[in-house]
Scaffold this motif. Structure first.
Motif, PDB file in Angstrom:
ATOM      1  N   ALA A 682       0.826  -1.205   0.000  1.00 57.86           N
ATOM      2  CA  ALA A 682       0.000   0.000   0.000  1.00 57.86           C
ATOM      3  C   ALA A 682       0.864   1.261   0.000  1.00 57.86           C
ATOM      4  CB  ALA A 682      -0.936  -0.003   1.209  1.00 57.86           C
ATOM      5  N   LEU A 683       1.938   1.268   0.838  1.00 50.35           N
ATOM      6  CA  LEU A 683       2.787   2.451   0.922  1.00 50.35           C
ATOM      7  C   LEU A 683       3.616   2.636  -0.343  1.00 50.35           C
ATOM      8  CD1 LEU A 683       4.012   2.202   4.641  1.00 50.35           C
ATOM      9  CD2 LEU A 683       2.188   3.638   3.694  1.00 50.35           C
ATOM     10  N   GLN A 684       4.087   1.539  -0.922  1.00 48.94           N
ATOM     11  CA  GLN A 684       4.850   1.648  -2.169  1.00 48.94           C
ATOM     12  C   GLN A 684       3.992   2.172  -3.309  1.00 48.94           C
ATOM     13  OE1 GLN A 684       6.527  -2.226  -2.746  1.00 48.94           O
ATOM     14  NE2 GLN A 684       8.205  -1.922  -1.248  1.00 48.94           N
ATOM     15  N   ALA A 685       2.734   1.736  -3.347  1.00 48.72           N
ATOM     16  CA  ALA A 685       1.837   2.256  -4.382  1.00 48.72           C
ATOM     17  C   ALA A 685       1.631   3.749  -4.209  1.00 48.72           C
ATOM     18  CB  ALA A 685       0.498   1.514  -4.326  1.00 48.72           C
ATOM     19  N   ARG A 686       1.472   4.209  -2.960  1.00 45.33           N
ATOM     20  CA  ARG A 686       1.303   5.634  -2.702  1.00 45.33           C
ATOM     21  C   ARG A 686       2.588   6.397  -3.011  1.00 45.33           C
ATOM     22  NH1 ARG A 686      -3.830   7.037  -2.907  1.00 45.33           N
ATOM     23  NH2 ARG A 686      -4.962   5.150  -2.374  1.00 45.33           N
ATOM     24  N   LEU A 687       3.736   5.810  -2.664  1.00 45.56           N
ATOM     25  CA  LEU A 687       5.017   6.468  -2.948  1.00 45.56           C
ATOM     26  C   LEU A 687       5.217   6.628  -4.453  1.00 45.56           C
ATOM     27  CD1 LEU A 687       7.713   7.611  -1.980  1.00 45.56           C
ATOM     28  CD2 LEU A 687       8.618   5.268  -1.971  1.00 45.56           C
ATOM     29  N   LYS A 688       4.822   5.608  -5.203  1.00 48.31           N
ATOM     30  CA  LYS A 688       4.954   5.687  -6.660  1.00 48.31           C
ATOM     31  C   LYS A 688       4.074   6.791  -7.220  1.00 48.31           C
ATOM     32  CE  LYS A 688       4.726   2.829 -10.817  1.00 48.31           C
ATOM     33  NZ  LYS A 688       4.423   1.478 -11.349  1.00 48.31           N
ATOM     34  N   ASP A 689       2.872   6.884  -6.709  1.00 50.69           N
ATOM     35  CA  ASP A 689       1.973   7.954  -7.152  1.00 50.69           C
ATOM     36  C   ASP A 689       2.550   9.326  -6.801  1.00 50.69           C
ATOM     37  OD1 ASP A 689       0.240   6.002  -8.066  1.00 50.69           O
ATOM     38  OD2 ASP A 689      -1.061   6.067  -6.286  1.00 50.69           O
ATOM     39  N   THR A 690       3.166   9.432  -5.629  1.00 48.03           N
ATOM     40  CA  THR A 690       3.749  10.711  -5.200  1.00 48.03           C
ATOM     41  C   THR A 690       4.938  11.082  -6.068  1.00 48.03           C
ATOM     42  OG1 THR A 690       3.031  10.241  -2.929  1.00 48.03           O
ATOM     43  CG2 THR A 690       4.685  11.956  -3.236  1.00 48.03           C
ATOM     44  N   GLU A 691       5.791  10.104  -6.386  1.00 48.74           N
ATOM     45  CA  GLU A 691       6.941  10.363  -7.253  1.00 48.74           C
ATOM     46  C   GLU A 691       6.472  10.866  -8.620  1.00 48.74           C
ATOM     47  OE1 GLU A 691      10.012  10.349  -6.618  1.00 48.74           O
ATOM     48  OE2 GLU A 691      10.344   9.132  -4.827  1.00 48.74           O
ATOM     49  N   ASN A 692       5.424  10.262  -9.141  1.00 49.42           N
ATOM     50  CA  ASN A 692       4.889  10.707 -10.437  1.00 49.42           C
ATOM     51  C   ASN A 692       4.353  12.126 -10.353  1.00 49.42           C
ATOM     52  OD1 ASN A 692       5.492   8.248 -11.671  1.00 49.42           O
ATOM     53  ND2 ASN A 692       3.482   7.363 -11.140  1.00 49.42           N
ATOM     54  N   ALA A 693       3.688  12.460  -9.231  1.00 49.68           N
ATOM     55  CA  ALA A 693       3.158  13.813  -9.063  1.00 49.68           C
ATOM     56  C   ALA A 693       4.291  14.836  -8.988  1.00 49.68           C
ATOM     57  CB  ALA A 693       2.299  13.875  -7.809  1.00 49.68           C
ATOM     58  N   ILE A 694       5.388  14.493  -8.290  1.00 49.46           N
ATOM     59  CA  ILE A 694       6.529  15.419  -8.186  1.00 49.46           C
ATOM     60  C   ILE A 694       7.206  15.579  -9.549  1.00 49.46           C
ATOM     61  CG2 ILE A 694       8.830  15.680  -7.166  1.00 49.46           C
ATOM     62  CD1 ILE A 694       7.737  14.389  -4.622  1.00 49.46           C
ATOM     63  N   GLU A 695       7.295  14.463 -10.290  1.00 55.60           N
ATOM     64  CA  GLU A 695       7.911  14.543 -11.604  1.00 55.60           C
ATOM     65  C   GLU A 695       7.104  15.437 -12.541  1.00 55.60           C
ATOM     66  OE1 GLU A 695       9.418  11.581 -15.223  1.00 55.60           O
ATOM     67  OE2 GLU A 695       8.589  10.757 -13.371  1.00 55.60           O
ATOM     68  N   ASN A 696       5.803  15.310 -12.495  1.00 53.49           N
ATOM     69  CA  ASN A 696       4.969  16.187 -13.324  1.00 53.49           C
ATOM     70  C   ASN A 696       5.085  17.641 -12.872  1.00 53.49           C
ATOM     71  OD1 ASN A 696       4.022  14.008 -14.836  1.00 53.49           O
ATOM     72  ND2 ASN A 696       2.311  13.643 -13.407  1.00 53.49           N
ATOM     73  N   MET A 697       5.331  17.842 -11.592  1.00 53.83           N
ATOM     74  CA  MET A 697       5.409  19.200 -11.068  1.00 53.83           C
ATOM     75  C   MET A 697       6.716  19.888 -11.468  1.00 53.83           C
ATOM     76  SD  MET A 697       5.238  20.375  -7.065  1.00 53.83           S
ATOM     77  CE  MET A 697       3.634  19.624  -6.816  1.00 53.83           C
TER      78      MET A 697
END
Length: 891
Positions: A682-697
């Motif tokens: 669960a945490l890795q899935a959230r971390l992956k989503d967060t990394e993608n959001a930072i990359e888009n930012m």
């Protein structure tokens, strides 16, 4: 071979047994003078002999009628007890010295013999007179006796006329009685379908046939056309001997064609083609119900915005003495469209009438109102256009009683009947009276009035009209004869044309679909129905493990965001384990009471839909038939629309989920490891989503910029500088709380401005949210890895240990709740919902099976249409062949 009719004396009218009382033969014989007196009187015996010859012809006709009575009564002669012989031959040596007195036929033959003896005696007297004519003289008193003899003969003739009329009536009643007994099954034999019923079925099938192969329906019908209120319907009712049609005062009542099939039967009844209800036409309440039903069907056929409809209503009328034929009553032709009518009403009526009259074998029964001026007629021009030579037109002049009163010159009626007034030709011309204008009159009263009128009419007395041209009875006989003549001449040609059409269709099928069976829409629907039911059965065979896996996965996907964002992250911001557990308990309780059960039921229903859709739509390999795809999709959508999940499931599910979340006890190391694995995922899935959001930012990093030639936008550059500044802050204080203080925001903004980067405080907060989230998730994953060896400390409640793994316990509670919920939903699915879904599928299929239009809409394509046409053509050909065979047998 003459049957013994002594057991059936009750059939013969009483007047036959009393005939000797009415005719005193001895008196007639004595009234004749001697030959010498006759020679003296010298009367005109040639006229007397001529009168007697007419009387003989009269009795010869009567003898034929009686023969028809006996022939029509044949079934009755077969009646009797099972042990008796049906026919008993007359024994010449028995006591019956008067064999003809034992039955109706013998009695009438005896009467004929007496008249013949009387005639011979008169002839002998005439012969004696001729031998001694020169020697005798006439006497006045003997002349009076001859006049008396002539009066006696005329009186006798009138009596026999009445006797024959009564016999005709008795014949009709006798036929009705025989048919009734036969209808009750006295003979215990299967009755064959009547010829006219077979023909009517052929017409019904043809009316549904789409003539897309140039095989038109040219079978005969009697098409009843006329101006509005000309008396079309009244003529048809007189022929059917019942007032079966709706009636109104001057308004249009016939709004769609009505096909009436007349046939003989024991009871006077009517029934529709698509209904089993019989209307008793001898009862006024049934007649009213029938008229109401016809009116309702007409209004149903008429589409919105229209006044008339081309759709046909099929009605069968049976009764004793009815002439067998098929008539079609059309809407009356109008000259002007009145208020309340559709603008195209006149043109629609013309097109309907032409469609029926252009059939080259249709008999046109043209009805003209005799009480109005002939120049106002519209229908005669229309009929003359469709049948200019009058080879299949019968002209009927109605309301002749009113015409005789109102027309100044009776010869005008004669001109109409002789076909000299209208510019149209016809096979025959008839004049009828269909009542006095009173809607409550019975058919019997109208017929009596009609016969009385023509008996006293000047039109007959002055020979303007011939006897065979008047009354609806004569009209009915003439139309029936013409109808059957036309049928015999055209039916075989029509059958040959359908044989050719069938050959063409079968050849087309063999060329296009050589390896496929010819399945019409009904058969295709049955095949698709079996496939769909098999797929629904396959749904019930899904393993419990599969159900629970997909339910648990789908439910976690639905609630994971809420668990991480609204429960775990807020609780993890607390400083100690007590506060963490308290926060978790409060939020779990609120979530279970309000949202969780409803979300679980939604997930279960969606999962059932997905599995049902998968079974319905997945290809079956080489056996897959794409002709069923539209039908399966429609069944799936309608079933899902009708299916409703049981509302009581949420209440019981709420209790189960609440109890599961209350349990914090992890019993063994395996469960502990499973909880850690679940938490890491669960945490890795959230971390992956967060990394993608930072990359888009912040845009692509240096590696992607060099390898893929990508650049950052100005906004991404600002976000990247802000991110770097915030990461420096986190490195200085890794235990920084989740929110930035105001002075920290100011410090970050000033540091960026010093490097020439202008930022907004809201941008700093947005960037901080993602940066801190990534930092927190990485820290939580590291902590999760440390807790792998924490099961021992958990068992000791983390006493004397700096390691605290309350977050692992939280994810264990969530995981267990998901498993228990999935198990509960699986039980409800397999025990209740799948069965209810299967029931809904069957109901939908039954509804679709009864809806022909839906079948046509869902089972489309050349293959389905070609098979449908083949089925129709074969059905038509089979019915035509059976009808032709029966027609030949009757001939």
């Amino acid at each position: 071979m003459i049957p013994d009719l002594s057991d059936y004396k009750w059939i013969v009218p009483d007047i036959v047994w009393e005939i000797d009382e009415y005719i005193d033969l001895e008196k007639i014989r004595k009234a004749l003078p001697d030959s010498e007196d006759l020679a003296k009187l010298a009367p005109d015996f040639d006229k007397i002999v001529e009168s007697l010859s007419l009387l003989k012809d009269f009795f010869t006709t009567g003898h034929k009628l009686v023969s028809e009575v006996i022939e029509a009564s044949d079934p009755l002669l077969l009646l009797g007890s099972p042990g008796e012989t049906a026919f008993r031959a007359t024994d010449p040596g028995s006591e019956s010295d008067k064999p003809y007195r034992k039955g109706l036929l013998g009695e009438l033959i005896l009467l004929q013999q007496q008249i013949q003896e009387h005639e011979e005696e008169a002839r002998r007297a005439a012969g004696q007179y001729s031998t001694s004519h020169a020697q005798q003289k006439r006497k006045v008193s003997d002349k009076e006796k001859i006049d008396q003899l002539q009066e006696e003969l005329l009186h006798t003739q009138l009596k026999y006329q009445r006797i024959l009329e009564r016999l005709e009536k008795e014949n009709k009643e006798l036929r009705k009685l025989v048919l009734q007994k036969d209808d009750k099954g006295i003979h215990h034999r299967k009755l064959k379908k009547s010829l006219i019923d077979m023909y009517s079925e052929v017409l019904d099938v043809l009316s549904d046939y789409d003539a897309s192969y140039n095989t038109q329906d040219h079978l005969p019908r009697v098409v009843v056309v006329g101006d509005q209120s000309a008396g079309k319907t009244s003529v048809l009712e007189m022929i059917a001997q019942a007032r079966i049609f709706p009636r109104g005062s001057g308004e249009m009542m016939t709004r769609s064609p009505v096909k009436v099939t007349l046939s003989e039967g024991p009871h006077h009844v009517a029934l529709f083609k698509d209904s089993s209800r019989e209307f008793d036409l001898t009862k006024e309440e049934d007649l009213a119900a029938l008229r109401h039903e016809i009116e309702l069907r007409m209004r149903k056929n008429v589409k919105e915005g229209c006044t008339v409809s081309p759709e046909t209503i099929s009605l069968n009328v049976k009764g004793p003495g009815l002439q067998r034929m098929v008539l079609v009553d059309l809407p009356g032709v109008i000259n002007t469209v009145t208020s309340g009518m559709a603008p195209d009403t006149k043109e629609t009526i013309f097109s309907i009438s032409k469609a029926y009259m252009q059939n080259p074998n249709a008999i046109i029964l043209c009805i003209q109102d005799g009480s109005v001026d002939a120049e106002r007629s519209i229908v005669t021009d229309l009929v003359s256009q469709m049948d200019p030579h009058g080879r299949r037109t019968i002209f009927v002049l109605t309301k002749v009683d009113l015409a005789e009163k109102n027309v100044a010159s009776p010869s005008r009626i004669q001109q109409i009947i002789e076909g000299k007034l209208f510019p149209m030709k016809a096979l025959g011309y008839f004049a009828v009276v269909t009542g006095k204008g009173n809607n409550s009159e019975s058919i019997e009263a109208i017929r009596d009035y009609e016969e009385e009128f023509f008996q006293n009419s000047k039109l007959l007395k002055t020979s303007m009209l011939k006897a065979h041209q008047v009354t609806t009875r004569n009209l009915s006989l003439a139309v029936s004869d013409c109808f059957w003549k036309m049928v015999r001449e055209s039916v075989e040609q029509q059958a040959d044309s359908f044989k050719a059409t069938r050959f063409n269709l079968e050849t087309e099928w063999k060329n296009n679909y050589p390896r496929l069976r010819e399945l019409d829409r009904d058969e295709l629907f049955e095949k698709a129905k079996n496939e769909i039911l098999d797929e629904v059965i396959s749904l019930s065979q899904v393993t419990p493990k599969h159900w629970e896996e997909i339910l648990q996965q789908s439910l976690w996907e639905r609630v994971s965001t809420h668990v991480i964002e609204n429960i775990y992250l807020p609780a993890a911001q607390t400083m100690n384990s007590g506060t963490f557990n308290t926060t978790v308990d409060i939020k779990l309780k609120q979530w279970t009471d309000k949202q969780l059960p409803n979300k679980a039921v939604e997930v279960a229903w969606e999962t059932l839909q997905e599995e049902f859709s998968r079974f319905m739509t997945e290809p079956k390999g080489k056996e897959h038939d794409d002709i069923f795809d539209k039908l399966k999709e429609a069944v799936k959508e309608e079933t899902i629309k009708r299916h409703k999940w049981n509302d009581f499931a949420e209440d019981s599910l709420r209790v189960i989920q609440h109890n599961a979340l209350e349990d914090r006890s992890i019993s063994d190391k395996q469960q502990w490891d499973a909880a850690i694995y679940f938490m890491e995922e669960a945490l890795q899935a959230r971390l992956k989503d967060t990394e993608n959001a930072i990359e888009n930012m912040v845009g692509p990093d240096w590696k992607k910029r060099w390898l893929y030639w990508k650049n950052r936008t100005q906004e991404q550059c600002v976000h990247n500088e802000t991110k770097n500044e915030l990461e420096k802050m986190l490195k200085c204080n890794e235990e920084h709380p989740a929110y930035l203080a105001s002075d920290e925001i100011t410090t970050v903004r000033k540091n960026l401005e010093s490097r020439g980067v202008e930022v907004d405080p809201s941008l700093i907060k947005d960037t901080w949210h993602q940066v801190y989230r990534r930092h927190f998730l990485k820290t939580a994953l590291n902590h999760c890895n440390l807790c792998r060896r924490g099961f021992y400390y958990y068992q000791r409640h983390f006493v004397d240990s700096e390691l605290e793994c309350n977050d692992v316990v939280l994810f264990w509670r969530i995981q267990r709740m998901l498993a228990i919920t999935a198990n509960t939903l699986r039980q409800q699915l397999t025990n209740t919902e799948v069965r209810r879904l299967e029931k809904n599928v069957k109901e939908v299929l039954e509804d679709f099976a009864e809806d022909s239009e839906k079948k046509v809409k869902l089972l489309t394509g050349k293959r389905a249409q070609l098979a449908e046409d083949l089925k129709k053509v074969r059905e038509i050909q089979e019915k035509l062949d059976a009808f032709i065979e029966a027609l030949h047998q009757e001939k």
